[in-house]
Design an enzyme around this catalytic site. Structure first.
Site, PDB file in Angstrom:
ATOM      1  N   ASP A  87     -10.288 -25.901  -2.538  1.00  0.00           N
ATOM      2  CA  ASP A  87     -10.225 -25.956  -4.005  1.00  0.00           C
ATOM      3  C   ASP A  87     -10.053 -27.369  -4.562  1.00  0.00           C
ATOM      4  OD1 ASP A  87     -10.222 -24.450  -6.501  1.00  0.00           O
ATOM      5  OD2 ASP A  87      -8.129 -25.028  -6.684  1.00  0.00           O
ATOM      6  N   HIS A 100     -11.233 -25.110  -9.209  1.00  0.00           N
ATOM      7  CA  HIS A 100     -11.236 -23.954 -10.108  1.00  0.00           C
ATOM      8  C   HIS A 100     -11.025 -24.350 -11.568  1.00  0.00           C
ATOM      9  CE1 HIS A 100      -6.764 -24.192  -9.881  1.00  0.00           C
ATOM     10  NE2 HIS A 100      -6.830 -23.620 -11.066  1.00  0.00           N
ATOM     11  N   SER A 109      -2.533 -26.916 -12.951  1.00  0.00           N
ATOM     12  CA  SER A 109      -3.586 -26.798 -11.937  1.00  0.00           C
ATOM     13  C   SER A 109      -4.255 -28.145 -11.693  1.00  0.00           C
ATOM     14  CB  SER A 109      -4.637 -25.787 -12.385  1.00  0.00           C
ATOM     15  OG  SER A 109      -4.160 -24.473 -12.261  1.00  0.00           O
TER      16      SER A 109
END
Length: 766
Positions: free
Chosen positions: A311, A256, A391
């Site tokens: 992901d 992402h 992230s």
């Protein structure tokens, strides 16, 4: 906007809205050479200067302000068409060398940086780029920066003039390609924004250079900060080892993050003089060790394009990190086993490198993907948190191996909320295509290896060093007086280890010595279980130290010991625990601890499922008898389980059915309820409070009858609840008649004076 929009989504948007750059940032591998001797800006060529036609609207951009969600911009892209054949000037320097020279001018630009659509340098070519006063020189740029996609970009350089010189052996001229297709015209001073990432992360984050990071002195060197080609600080990634251990620079991050192949990967961005008291640092790190560009090898997106599966995104960097970067290749585990102690090393909000630690077992979950059990959930961090910029950071297990990468979550300082990491085991080979799995790249020869320890490509400075990892197998609390420790040791030296002794001390008294014999190669980890020991009731501290057997000298004695604290008791009482959530059980968690000086944590619970109407959870818990406790409720979104999204409640009773805790008015972020195991139906505050003493009768009672009270006439409020915590009736001590349609069963009556406290008793309705 729906209440459940995740905080990490806000963080991600906010981070993407800021562009951070630094005068120290080099998105290229350079030799740090000076310009060739005798070279100066060649004024005789300046009549051929390439002057950019600056669009007039750019001059007004400086005064524009960014709205929320928009990027802070320091520059505007202007198309160019410059190459070695049609632009600049070639000159022969001597019999063997030639030089290409180019001067580009963008009037009134505060800074300039360039993007190359074609970039290929020959074996001995050297490219230098510098500004007018030659105080900022980028070079020499060599063939090490050649990439498969043939693209390249430079960092911003101050001023309205930029100069390029390509020095190349004359017989290699035809082997070079340079095509500049874009100039970034800087209309704001990017340096005013550059330092705003430093110290931007929340204060609960701990620097990797502090005591908590000692265990991770190798692994931290595998962690990189990822920036865009325009130097937006985007995400975190980790350099990973492969079964061949051939130093292929594979890098793991999150899908992402949408990391582009021309991104920059910055190593070793951490404070040289870290502050470890959770206050602002005074020493920023350098950004001068980076690699520009990477090839996308595999990406873990689901068959449904709207969902992210596990992901992950695996890249191969455009070049191997130079020895001067002192990079490390992290180990990993593709076995689907939860971690009992988890750690992440990351760049929250683009800040210097931080460490966060969770001391609870991870939970397997789905995180809204097509399949269940695709992610590990960290229920809450004991140290630190994660933010935008975190992230893609790896989750390491208790054996220092990667088990996942961060997709997102609600975790923040002091909110006891969770984070979600896409499982490495799911990313391994759950999808068949080579560009959708890790296995094809990290085990290219299909050896079947599922666990891989890390690798130091630069060699190891010491021969003999055993490192003791955190002790495991001992719970914080147990209802007996036995414990069985397990041990994990890591070989930090270059020599293979064959025998290690673990010396154990319980409450500063020698307990035992446990011997391990085997074969442990460099940088590998092994685990083994110790004997079962019996001790007395109470609070204990176990200290362990690992030493090399047979008198061999350990060359680093600072990483050989570990300690843990725990509480054991045989005199116990069993509690029945029942919790009903609201619609958003994922927000709810709780802790039960001893209400004494040691504050021993006995149990933790949550988060729970998100179910319309809530769900009820039951469990039994043993607790020390004749003791007092604190039961703490948490809600990650600060509205409790009685905040308008359902009616939750919690009930704790003893084996006789007497009420110890009952709560159905939790509407905030945290609520603490105290009780003692020897006093049913009261809290600690109520034990000595005779002012709220009251007797209710008759009990049992029939529907429609009058409930009467005798005792303190200062009681102001009487409430009747059903077993699910739903309020049935409000009233007062003078008149309290039960509804005629009240169903037979168990109910609860609470009375209070709004000053001294409250009391709850059970009521049986026939």
């Amino acid at each position: 906007m729906n209440k459940k929009i995740k905080k990490y989504f806000y963080k991600y948007l906010f981070l993407c809205g800021l562009i951070f750059v630094s005068k120290y940032l080099m998105a290229q591998i350079t030799t740090n050479e000076v310009l060739p001797i005798g070279n100066r800006i060649e004024n005789n060529f300046d009549q051929n200067v390439y002057t950019i036609a600056v669009p007039t609207h750019i001059y007004s951009l400086k005064n524009e302000t960014s709205t929320k969600g928009e990027a802070w911009k320091f520059g505007e892209a202007i198309p160019l068409k410059i190459d070695l054949n049609q632009s600049g000037n070639w000159s022969k320097q001597d019999a063997q060398k030639s030089k290409w020279y180019m001067h580009i001018k963008a009037e009134k630009a505060i800074s300039i940086n360039l993007n190359f659509s074609e970039f290929h340098l020959s074996e001995n070519a050297k490219l230098f780029i510098y500004n007018k006063d030659q105080k900022d020189i980028l070079g020499a740029i060599t063939q090490r920066n050649n990439k498969v996609d043939g693209k390249f970009s430079t960092r911003p350089m101050m001023g309205e003039d930029i100069y390029l010189e390509l020095w190349v052996p004359t017989n290699e001229i035809e082997n070079n390609k340079l095509s500049i297709n874009q100039l970034i015209y800087g209309f704001r001073d990017f340096r005013s924004k550059a330092n705003k990432s430093f110290n931007r992360s929340a204060k609960c984050n701990q620097n990797i250079g502090c005591e908590e990071g000692i265990l991770w002195s190798d692994i931290k060197r595998s962690v990189v900060m990822i920036t865009t080609v325009n130097n937006t600080r985007l995400c975190t990634g980790t350099l990973v080892n492969n079964v061949a251990q051939d130093s292929t620079p594979y890098l793991l991050t999150a899908s992402h993050c949408n990391v582009a192949t021309n991104s920059n990967f910055i190593f070793n961005y951490e404070s040289p003089n870290p502050k470890c008291d959770f206050t602002n640092d005074t020493s920023n790190g350098l950004l001068n060790q980076s690699i520009s560009g990477a090839i996308s090898r595999a990406r873990g997106v689901s068959p449904n394009p709207n969902l992210e599966f596990s992901d992950f995104h695996l890249f191969e960097l455009s070049s191997t990190p130079p020895a001067s970067y002192n990079a490390y290749y992290a180990g990993w585990s593709a076995i689907d086993t939860p971690s009992v102690r988890s750690t992440t090393i990351h760049h929250p909000s683009g800040d210097i490198k931080k460490i966060s630690i969770d001391e609870d077992t991870t939970i397997s979950t789905g995180n809204n993907t097509l399949r269940a059990n695709t992610h590990w959930m960290v229920t809450d961090w004991e140290l630190g948190t994660t933010e935008g910029g975190s992230s893609g950071s790896s989750l390491f297990d208790e054996n220092l191996r990667i088990i996942g990468q961060l997709q997102g979550g609600d975790a923040a300082c002091n909110n006891n909320a969770q984070d979600y990491y896409g499982k490495f085991a799911v990313s391994w080979d759950s999808l068949n295509a080579n560009n959708r799995q890790l296995k094809n790249w990290l085990d290219p020869n299909n050896t079947g290896t599922l666990v891989m320890d890390g690798m130091d490509p630069n060699g190891i400075n010491i021969q003999r060093d055993v490192q003791l990892l955190p002790l495991r197998g001992i719970p914080r609390f147990a209802c007996d007086t036995f414990f069985t420790p397990s041990f994990a040791i890591r070989n930090n030296g270059s020599d293979t280890l064959t025998s290690v002794v673990i010396h154990l001390f319980l409450n500063q008294q020698k307990l035992d010595s446990v011997v391990w014999n085997g074969t442990l190669p460099s940088k590998n980890v092994t685990t083994f279980q110790g004997p079962t020991y019996s001790t007395t009731q109470g609070f204990h501290r176990l200290w362990a130290k690992a030493v090399l057997n047979n008198g061999a000298l350990d060359q680093d004695s600072l990483n050989n010991s570990w300690q843990t604290e725990f509480f054991l008791t045989e005199q116990t009482k069993t509690l029945d625990f029942r919790l009903k959530t609201d619609d958003f059980g994922l927000e709810t968690s709780w802790e039960l601890e001893m209400d004494d000086s040691n504050k021993v944590m006995l149990y933790k619970g949550g988060p729970y499922n998100e179910v319309k109407g809530g769900e009820t959870y039951l469990r039994k818990m043993c607790i020390p008898d004749s003791s007092c406790f604190s039961f703490v409720l948490y809600d990650a979104f600060n509205d409790g389980f009685n905040g308008g999204f359902g009616n939750g409640n919690v009930l704790i009773t003893d084996v006789l059915g007497d009420t110890l805790v009952f709560e159905n008015n939790f509407t905030g972020s945290k609520k603490t309820l105290r009780f003692c195991s020897t006093n049913a139906s009261t809290s600690v505050n109520e034990v000595s409070n005779n002012d709220i003493y009251l007797v209710m009768y008759p009990n049992p009672i029939h529907a429609g009858d009058q409930l009467k009270f005798r005792g303190n006439d200062k009681i102001l409020n009487i409430q009747l609840f059903d077993i699910n915590g739903r309020l049935i009736k409000n009233g007062n001590i003078q008149s309290f008649q039960l509804p005629y349609d009240l169903s037979p069963g168990l109910y609860y009556v609470r009375w209070s004076d709004n000053i001294k406290g409250s009391k709850i008793e059970k009521l049986i309705v026939h």
